[in-house]
Design a protein around this motif. Structure first.
Motif, short mmCIF file in Angstrom:
data_model
loop_
_atom_site.label_atom_id
_atom_site.label_comp_id
_atom_site.label_asym_id
_atom_site.label_seq_id
_atom_site.Cartn_x
_atom_site.Cartn_y
_atom_site.Cartn_z
N GLN A 76 23.13 48.19 -13.36
CA GLN A 76 22.97 48.67 -14.73
C GLN A 76 21.53 49.11 -14.96
N THR A 77 21.38 50.30 -15.44
CA THR A 77 20.04 50.82 -15.68
C THR A 77 19.59 50.47 -17.09
N SER A 78 18.30 50.53 -17.29
CA SER A 78 17.73 50.20 -18.59
C SER A 78 16.87 51.36 -19.05
N ASN A 79 17.12 51.86 -20.25
CA ASN A 79 16.35 52.97 -20.80
C ASN A 79 15.36 52.49 -21.85
N TYR A 80 15.09 51.21 -21.85
CA TYR A 80 14.19 50.62 -22.85
C TYR A 80 12.77 51.15 -22.68
N ARG A 81 12.11 51.39 -23.79
CA ARG A 81 10.69 51.75 -23.77
C ARG A 81 10.00 50.96 -24.87
N PHE A 160 -11.08 40.66 -24.54
CA PHE A 160 -9.74 41.05 -24.97
C PHE A 160 -9.42 42.49 -24.57
N VAL A 161 -10.33 43.39 -24.84
CA VAL A 161 -10.10 44.80 -24.52
C VAL A 161 -9.92 45.01 -23.02
N SER A 162 -10.55 44.13 -22.21
CA SER A 162 -10.43 44.26 -20.75
C SER A 162 -9.01 44.04 -20.26
N LEU A 163 -8.14 43.51 -21.13
CA LEU A 163 -6.73 43.34 -20.75
C LEU A 163 -6.11 44.67 -20.30
N SER A 164 -6.49 45.75 -20.98
CA SER A 164 -5.94 47.07 -20.61
C SER A 164 -6.35 47.46 -19.20
N ALA A 165 -7.60 47.18 -18.86
CA ALA A 165 -8.08 47.50 -17.51
C ALA A 165 -7.37 46.65 -16.46
N HIS A 166 -7.18 45.36 -16.77
CA HIS A 166 -6.47 44.47 -15.85
C HIS A 166 -5.03 44.95 -15.64
N GLN A 182 2.24 49.17 -20.58
CA GLN A 182 2.30 49.80 -21.90
C GLN A 182 2.30 48.74 -23.00
N PHE A 183 3.00 47.65 -22.77
CA PHE A 183 3.02 46.54 -23.73
C PHE A 183 1.60 46.04 -23.99
N ILE A 184 0.85 45.81 -22.93
CA ILE A 184 -0.53 45.34 -23.07
C ILE A 184 -1.37 46.38 -23.79
N ASP A 185 -1.27 47.62 -23.36
CA ASP A 185 -2.11 48.69 -23.92
C ASP A 185 -1.83 48.89 -25.40
N GLU A 210 3.79 35.28 -27.06
CA GLU A 210 4.41 33.98 -26.84
C GLU A 210 5.94 34.10 -26.87
N ALA A 211 6.45 34.92 -27.78
CA ALA A 211 7.89 35.13 -27.85
C ALA A 211 8.40 35.82 -26.59
N LEU A 212 7.64 36.77 -26.08
CA LEU A 212 8.04 37.47 -24.85
C LEU A 212 8.09 36.50 -23.68
N VAL A 213 7.10 35.64 -23.57
CA VAL A 213 7.09 34.64 -22.49
C VAL A 213 8.28 33.71 -22.62
N GLY A 214 8.56 33.28 -23.85
CA GLY A 214 9.67 32.36 -24.07
C GLY A 214 11.02 32.97 -23.75
N PHE A 215 11.29 34.16 -24.29
CA PHE A 215 12.58 34.79 -24.03
C PHE A 215 12.70 35.26 -22.57
N GLY A 216 11.58 35.59 -21.97
CA GLY A 216 11.62 36.08 -20.60
C GLY A 216 11.79 34.99 -19.57
N ALA A 217 11.62 33.72 -19.95
CA ALA A 217 11.67 32.63 -18.98
C ALA A 217 13.01 32.58 -18.24
#
Length: 223
Positions: A76-81, A160-166, A182-185, A210-217
């Motif tokens: 199943q493919t995912s077209n989520y953005r 904090f801004v360095s998150l985009s570079a990481h 893209q989520f981080i940026d 935090e919600a993303l980490v929780g639901f993604g577990a």
């Protein structure tokens, strides 16, 4: 005495060697056949070859059978953005002017879909617990500095801004999917463009992440 001289002395015709070689080659060289894997026509290098060069180079499954592009198990493919799935701002204000976090950023109906997408095999690569926790721990450290150490936003802004570079580096190294970069940026932009970045980070981005980490577990594999 050469073979040619022997034929001449015996009064026999000398075989046309180039023509003979061509005939032998045409008899022994394999003809074009259809690839057992992808179905395309190809010229086999050896008579026993049943797959084209492209399919032959594809990795094999654990059962030893080659997995080609066209006969690979359909997934199943995912077209989520990430872009467009969430509001431009974390907050809205009530009639008294008090701001509150929009539920879209923590609701299962929204964040669970993002978690599933980021961990889907088609994300290439799927996001793992190790990768997401590396970024989340970075944010937790900034949160600790703001709350426990009493630092102000300008003191932590660069980290904090360095998150985009990481995230860009991790994406370029093939460690995270494009939509997590893209989520981080996008969230770095949300925080830094808000009139009070400290509040946007602590009360907006951190609960969202935090919600993303929780639901993604339940979807993410360990790494």
């Amino acid at each position: 005495m050469s073979m040619r001289e022997a034929f001449l002395r015996a009064g026999m015709n000398v075989p046309d060697e180039p023509e003979r070689r061509n005939q032998m080659a045409s008899q022994t060289s394999p003809q074009s056949r259809r690839c057992d894997n992808c179905g395309n026509m190809f010229q086999p290098r050896q008579p026993h070859h049943r797959r084209c060069d492209n399919c032959f180079s594809q990795p094999q499954s654990s059962g030893g059978q080659a997995v080609g592009r066209q006969n690979a198990p359909q997934q199943q493919t995912s077209n989520y953005r990430y872009q467009g799935q969430f509001p431009d701002s974390y907050f809205e204000a009530d009639e008294q002017g008090k701001i509150y976090l929009l539920t879209d950023f923590v609701a299962k109906s929204k964040v669970d879909g993002l978690a599933q997408h980021l961990t889907h095999q088609n994300s290439r690569p799927a996001l793992t617990t190790g990768q997401i926790r590396r970024f989340f721990s970075h944010c937790r450290e900034i949160e600790r500095r703001l709350k426990a150490d009493g630092e102000n936003w300008p003191q932590v802004a660069a980290d904090f801004v360095s998150l985009s570079a990481h995230a860009q580096y991790a994406r370029s190294s093939g460690k995270i999917p494009e939509d997590f970069r893209q989520f981080i940026d996008e969230n770095v932009k949300k925080v830094t463009s808000w009139e009070d970045p400290r509040t946007a980070f602590l009360d907006g981005f951190v609960p969202h992440f935090e919600a993303l980490v929780g639901f993604g577990a339940k979807y993410m594999r360990a790494s």
